[in-house]
Design a protein around this motif. Sequence first.
Motif, PDB file in Angstrom:
ATOM      1  N   THR A  14      24.211  10.676  29.260  1.00 16.85           N
ATOM      2  CA  THR A  14      22.775  10.785  29.463  1.00 16.85           C
ATOM      3  C   THR A  14      22.187   9.405  29.715  1.00 16.85           C
ATOM      4  O   THR A  14      22.924   8.423  29.803  1.00 16.85           O
ATOM      5  CB  THR A  14      22.117  11.477  28.246  1.00 16.85           C
ATOM      6  N   ALA A  41      23.550  15.219  30.814  1.00 18.19           N
ATOM      7  CA  ALA A  41      22.200  15.609  30.389  1.00 18.19           C
ATOM      8  C   ALA A  41      21.222  14.731  31.157  1.00 18.19           C
ATOM      9  O   ALA A  41      21.084  13.548  30.864  1.00 18.19           O
ATOM     10  CB  ALA A  41      22.045  15.418  28.881  1.00 18.19           C
ATOM     11  N   VAL A  78      23.306  19.651  32.984  1.00 23.53           N
ATOM     12  CA  VAL A  78      22.031  20.180  32.517  1.00 23.53           C
ATOM     13  C   VAL A  78      20.940  19.216  32.954  1.00 23.53           C
ATOM     14  O   VAL A  78      21.092  17.999  32.824  1.00 23.53           O
ATOM     15  CB  VAL A  78      22.017  20.301  30.978  1.00 23.53           C
ATOM     16  N   ARG A  93      22.159  24.296  35.023  1.00 20.97           N
ATOM     17  CA  ARG A  93      20.970  24.890  34.411  1.00 20.97           C
ATOM     18  C   ARG A  93      19.857  23.865  34.309  1.00 20.97           C
ATOM     19  O   ARG A  93      20.105  22.665  34.225  1.00 20.97           O
ATOM     20  CB  ARG A  93      21.287  25.487  33.046  1.00 20.97           C
ATOM     21  N   VAL A 119      16.272  22.973  32.156  1.00 15.64           N
ATOM     22  CA  VAL A 119      15.604  23.222  30.878  1.00 15.64           C
ATOM     23  C   VAL A 119      14.301  22.442  30.837  1.00 15.64           C
ATOM     24  O   VAL A 119      14.071  21.565  31.674  1.00 15.64           O
ATOM     25  CB  VAL A 119      16.522  22.800  29.703  1.00 15.64           C
ATOM     26  N   THR A 146      14.504  18.111  26.878  1.00 19.76           N
ATOM     27  CA  THR A 146      15.451  18.913  26.093  1.00 19.76           C
ATOM     28  C   THR A 146      16.852  18.955  26.689  1.00 19.76           C
ATOM     29  O   THR A 146      17.715  19.682  26.195  1.00 19.76           O
ATOM     30  CB  THR A 146      14.947  20.358  25.919  1.00 19.76           C
ATOM     31  N   ALA A 147      17.095  18.196  27.751  1.00 17.47           N
ATOM     32  CA  ALA A 147      18.415  18.247  28.400  1.00 17.47           C
ATOM     33  C   ALA A 147      19.522  17.803  27.448  1.00 17.47           C
ATOM     34  O   ALA A 147      20.589  18.416  27.395  1.00 17.47           O
ATOM     35  CB  ALA A 147      18.423  17.389  29.662  1.00 17.47           C
ATOM     36  N   GLU A 188      19.505  17.875  24.168  1.00 22.86           N
ATOM     37  CA  GLU A 188      19.664  18.905  23.141  1.00 22.86           C
ATOM     38  C   GLU A 188      20.522  20.058  23.648  1.00 22.86           C
ATOM     39  O   GLU A 188      21.436  20.529  22.962  1.00 22.86           O
ATOM     40  CB  GLU A 188      18.284  19.417  22.718  1.00 22.86           C
ATOM     41  N   LYS A 189      20.227  20.536  24.857  1.00 24.96           N
ATOM     42  CA  LYS A 189      21.010  21.647  25.422  1.00 24.96           C
ATOM     43  C   LYS A 189      22.449  21.220  25.690  1.00 24.96           C
ATOM     44  O   LYS A 189      23.385  21.993  25.449  1.00 24.96           O
ATOM     45  CB  LYS A 189      20.345  22.137  26.708  1.00 24.96           C
ATOM     46  N   ALA A 190      22.639  19.988  26.178  1.00 23.79           N
ATOM     47  CA  ALA A 190      24.000  19.505  26.433  1.00 23.79           C
ATOM     48  C   ALA A 190      24.809  19.457  25.138  1.00 23.79           C
ATOM     49  O   ALA A 190      25.997  19.812  25.117  1.00 23.79           O
ATOM     50  CB  ALA A 190      23.952  18.125  27.079  1.00 23.79           C
ATOM     51  N   GLU A 203      24.319  21.342  22.540  1.00 24.64           N
ATOM     52  CA  GLU A 203      24.605  22.731  22.168  1.00 24.64           C
ATOM     53  C   GLU A 203      25.838  23.234  22.910  1.00 24.64           C
ATOM     54  O   GLU A 203      26.715  23.893  22.322  1.00 24.64           O
ATOM     55  CB  GLU A 203      23.404  23.619  22.508  1.00 24.64           C
ATOM     56  N   ILE A 204      25.911  22.946  24.197  1.00 26.09           N
ATOM     57  CA  ILE A 204      27.079  23.355  24.984  1.00 26.09           C
ATOM     58  C   ILE A 204      28.332  22.662  24.456  1.00 26.09           C
ATOM     59  O   ILE A 204      29.398  23.278  24.329  1.00 26.09           O
ATOM     60  CB  ILE A 204      26.857  23.041  26.469  1.00 26.09           C
TER      61      ILE A 204
END
Length: 267
Positions: free
Chosen positions: A56, A110, A130, A188, A190, A194-195, A197-199, A201-202
């Motif tokens: 990131t 991310a 993401v 995806r 988002v 929040t990229a 955070e989502k990365a 999670e994945i």
Amino acid sequence: MGGTEHLTAEQVGATLVLTLNRPEAKNALSLPMLVGLHDGWAAADSDDTIRSVVLTGAGGTFCSGMDLKALADDGRLSGEHYRDRLRADPDLHWKAMLRHHRPRKPVIAAVEGHCVAGGTEILQGTDIRVAGEGAVFGLYEVRRGLFPIGGSTVRLARQIARTHALEMLLTGRPYSAAEAERIGLVGRVVPDGTALEKALEIAELINANGPLAVEAVKASVYETAELTETEGLKLELERGWPIFATADAKEGARAFAEKRKPVYRRA
């Protein structure tokens, strides 16, 4: 976890988070950044407590590519005190940008803000992508009379439809996150901010799986990409069958039968 003044490295659980950290220059590439990336990929490959990597950028920007101001001034990237690293390994910058190196662990990008030129080129070396809604992508090199030599003329048309790849390469125009998702450059989109955070999670979903299986699956996808179906299926068996004989495979089946989470040991 090491790092440099332009690249931070932090292990979060089983995920190594590499952050391009030169926000005052929109995370334009520098020698400290490239050295940090190179060392981060090497750490992920050698440390089996790391099961995935998230890449990131700091300050709401992913990467704006090459430092054109520095190149215009004297033709050099900033961070001359790292020049000995580049002399010792003339391929270091290409490995850092994932042109001449593919990490064996999954790499998740991310992206927030600008991910253009060299940023979009590095992106093509990642596995899962993401993006925040406000992210901007593009290969701007032709606008400056330059060539996207980080691999885009080879990779991009293998990752998205050729017509989209050529439009991106030849127009040098910016692409919104929504358009990047539509053409398949990112997986995806988002809400902004929040990229990462989502990365993560994945990454956690990946980390919960058998590491030997994950690495073999990633390797098989890339190794078979340019093969015929018959050749690819043969290689898939060579990669896949040994996984069934591992202790991790037995643990996965046992955990399923016992209705509990598996404890994988890379064995």
